[in-house]
Design an enzyme around this catalytic site. Structure first.
Site, PDB file in Angstrom:
ATOM      1  N   GLU A  47       0.858  -1.197   0.000  1.00 10.84           N
ATOM      2  CA  GLU A  47       0.000   0.000   0.000  1.00 10.84           C
ATOM      3  C   GLU A  47       0.896   1.249   0.000  1.00 10.84           C
ATOM      4  O   GLU A  47       1.953   1.243   0.631  1.00 10.84           O
ATOM      5  CB  GLU A  47      -0.829  -0.033   1.295  1.00 10.84           C
ATOM      6  CG  GLU A  47      -1.654   1.209   1.581  1.00 10.84           C
ATOM      7  CD  GLU A  47      -2.229   1.222   3.012  1.00 10.84           C
ATOM      8  OE1 GLU A  47      -1.535   0.748   3.956  1.00 10.84           O
ATOM      9  OE2 GLU A  47      -3.351   1.720   3.187  1.00 10.84           O
ATOM     10  N   ASN A 110      -7.002   6.140  -1.630  1.00  7.98           N
ATOM     11  CA  ASN A 110      -5.908   5.204  -1.370  1.00  7.98           C
ATOM     12  C   ASN A 110      -6.127   4.051  -2.355  1.00  7.98           C
ATOM     13  O   ASN A 110      -7.056   3.257  -2.186  1.00  7.98           O
ATOM     14  CB  ASN A 110      -5.992   4.756   0.094  1.00  7.98           C
ATOM     15  CG  ASN A 110      -4.789   3.943   0.524  1.00  7.98           C
ATOM     16  OD1 ASN A 110      -4.083   3.387  -0.306  1.00  7.98           O
ATOM     17  ND2 ASN A 110      -4.582   3.851   1.826  1.00  7.98           N
ATOM     18  N   GLU A 146      -6.289   8.437   8.156  1.00 14.61           N
ATOM     19  CA  GLU A 146      -6.724   8.069   6.793  1.00 14.61           C
ATOM     20  C   GLU A 146      -8.084   8.652   6.453  1.00 14.61           C
ATOM     21  O   GLU A 146      -8.355   8.988   5.300  1.00 14.61           O
ATOM     22  CB  GLU A 146      -6.752   6.549   6.637  1.00 14.61           C
ATOM     23  CG  GLU A 146      -5.376   5.973   6.405  1.00 14.61           C
ATOM     24  CD  GLU A 146      -5.440   4.581   5.795  1.00 14.61           C
ATOM     25  OE1 GLU A 146      -5.950   4.439   4.689  1.00 14.61           O
ATOM     26  OE2 GLU A 146      -4.962   3.654   6.463  1.00 14.61           O
ATOM     27  N   CYS A 172      -4.799  -2.994   2.747  1.00 17.62           N
ATOM     28  CA  CYS A 172      -4.519  -2.934   4.180  1.00 17.62           C
ATOM     29  C   CYS A 172      -5.718  -3.244   5.072  1.00 17.62           C
ATOM     30  O   CYS A 172      -6.090  -4.382   5.216  1.00 17.62           O
ATOM     31  CB  CYS A 172      -3.875  -1.604   4.555  1.00 17.62           C
ATOM     32  SG  CYS A 172      -3.111  -1.725   6.191  1.00 17.62           S
TER      33      CYS A 172
HETATM   34  N1  CDT Z   1      -2.970   1.294   6.509  1.00 17.06           N
HETATM   35  C1  CDT Z   1      -3.872   0.684   7.286  1.00 17.06           C
HETATM   36  O1  CDT Z   1      -5.010   0.482   6.895  1.00 17.06           O
HETATM   37  N2  CDT Z   1      -3.467   0.319   8.525  1.00 17.06           N
HETATM   38  C2  CDT Z   1      -4.343  -0.262   9.499  1.00 17.06           C
HETATM   39  C3  CDT Z   1      -3.874   0.079  10.868  1.00 17.06           C
HETATM   40  C4  CDT Z   1      -4.719   1.059  11.485  1.00 17.06           C
HETATM   41  S1  CDT Z   1      -4.200   1.416  13.112  1.00 17.06           S
HETATM   42  C5  CDT Z   1      -5.178   2.734  13.452  1.00 17.06           C
HETATM   43  C6  CDT Z   1      -4.420  -1.773   9.427  1.00 17.06           C
HETATM   44  O2  CDT Z   1      -5.533  -2.291   9.519  1.00 17.06           O
HETATM   45  O3  CDT Z   1      -3.402  -2.442   9.351  1.00 17.06           O
END
Ligand code: CDT
Length: 312
Positions: A47, A110, A146, A172
């Site tokens: 990502e 994203n 995000e 992600c």
């Molecule tokens: N980039 C992303 O989606 N990261 C999230 C972590 C969020 S922590 C507030 C994930 O689910 O890995």
């Protein structure tokens, strides 16, 4: 004839805020060449693979924010990736921050793209499950903004007939949601490509942080098994701008078993020769959706789905 995709999971180590795109693209090209040398037909990047994970910052200057986004794909800085893919005859999945004019307004997503062996974009996905907050959470050790920096993806979870199989993408946090895999599973997906940036140390209780690597694999292994699909999960890992991010990029078989996993927190390629027909016994038996799913019996549960618990 066997339907094989030899896939490379191209994990990235940290990308510094000031690291020029050209340098990042150089790292991606090195991994692509290594993937080709080891027989891959498809390489999967993380990502937001062109920049640091900027949603960790508030960023109020519009020009500064825009500098993390791509207005065109390919563009002058990423063209080399597409050219090299065409030359090597290798496809790729790439995550990046997309800036686009929609209905007269500038919107940010994203995004990931799937590029074929001739360097053409086959498909695009925009992240649907955006974690974190739109505003800074006071007192928290680290932010995850995000919801501030991106709109909710508006392309659904499509699948593509490509590389001899049926492929889908997500990004992600999407990997933690059963709906992600099931929407693609209902379309017969055989391989799901996922890039991720998963930080720890943002201020969650230690017992949650400590389970982060477990939950990473748990979600993807369950998604693979319950939908009889290969899953390729690829991290941007290591300590990036002072924030630690997990690695453990992996390739998961339709059995739910991890068949390859990164050992480092840096740029690292792992590969596996994935037989797409390995999902067939599961799709025909235990997860034969047509034979066993009972959507008519789910109705009562669906009606009650909401914030409040069921009545006593
Ligand atoms: N980039 C992303 O989606 N990261 C999230 C972590 C969020 S922590 C507030 C994930 O689910 O890995």
């Amino acid at each position: 004839m066997a339907r094989i995709i030899t896939v490379g999971a191209a994990q990235l180590g940290p990308i510094a805020r000031e690291e020029p795109r050209a340098q990042v693209v150089g790292r991606l090209l090195a991994l692509m060449r290594q993937a080709k040398e080891t027989g891959c037909g498809l390489v999967v990047y993380p990502e937001l693979a062109l920049t640091t994970f900027f949603p960790r910052w508030l960023l109020e200057d519009p020009a500064g924010i825009e500098s993390f986004f791509e207005r065109e794909m390919p563009n002058a800085e990423t063209q080399a990736l597409f050219d090299e893919a065409r030359r090597l005859e290798i496809g790729f999945y790439l995550g990046y921050a997309e800036s686009v004019e929609e209905d007269g307004a500038r919107r940010h997503y994203n995004t990931s793209i799937l590029v074929d062996k001739s360097g053409e974009i086959l498909g695009k996905y925009r992240k649907i499950h955006l974690p974190g907050t739109a505003e800074v959470v006071p007192g928290r050790a680290g932010q995850h903004l995000e919801k501030r920096h991106f709109g909710v993806g508006n392309l659904g979870f499509p699948v593509w007939r490509a590389f001899g199989g049926i492929l889908g993408m997500c990004i992600c946090n999407d990997r933690r949601w059963p709906e992600t895999y099931r929407v693609m599973g209902l379309q017969g997906v055989e391989m799901v490509l996922i890039g991720y940036n998963t930080p720890v140390g943002l201020g969650d209780p230690y017992e949650l942080d400590a389970l982060t690597p477990f939950h990473n694999h748990l979600s993807m292994q369950a998604g693979a098994y319950q939908n009889a699909a290969w899953v390729v999960g690829v991290a941007k890992a290591g300590c990036e701008e002072g924030i630690n991010m997990i690695g453990q990029s992996c390739i998961i078989a339709p059995s739910g078993e991890i068949v390859a996993m990164c050992r480092s927190l840096g740029d690292e390629l792992i590969t596996y020769r994935c037989d797409l027909d390995m999902g067939r016994p599961y799709k025909e038996d235990i997860f034969n959706f047509a034979a066993h799913r009972r959507t008519e019996a789910y109705g009562l549960i669906v009606e009650r789905t909401g914030a409040e618990p069921p009545p006593d």
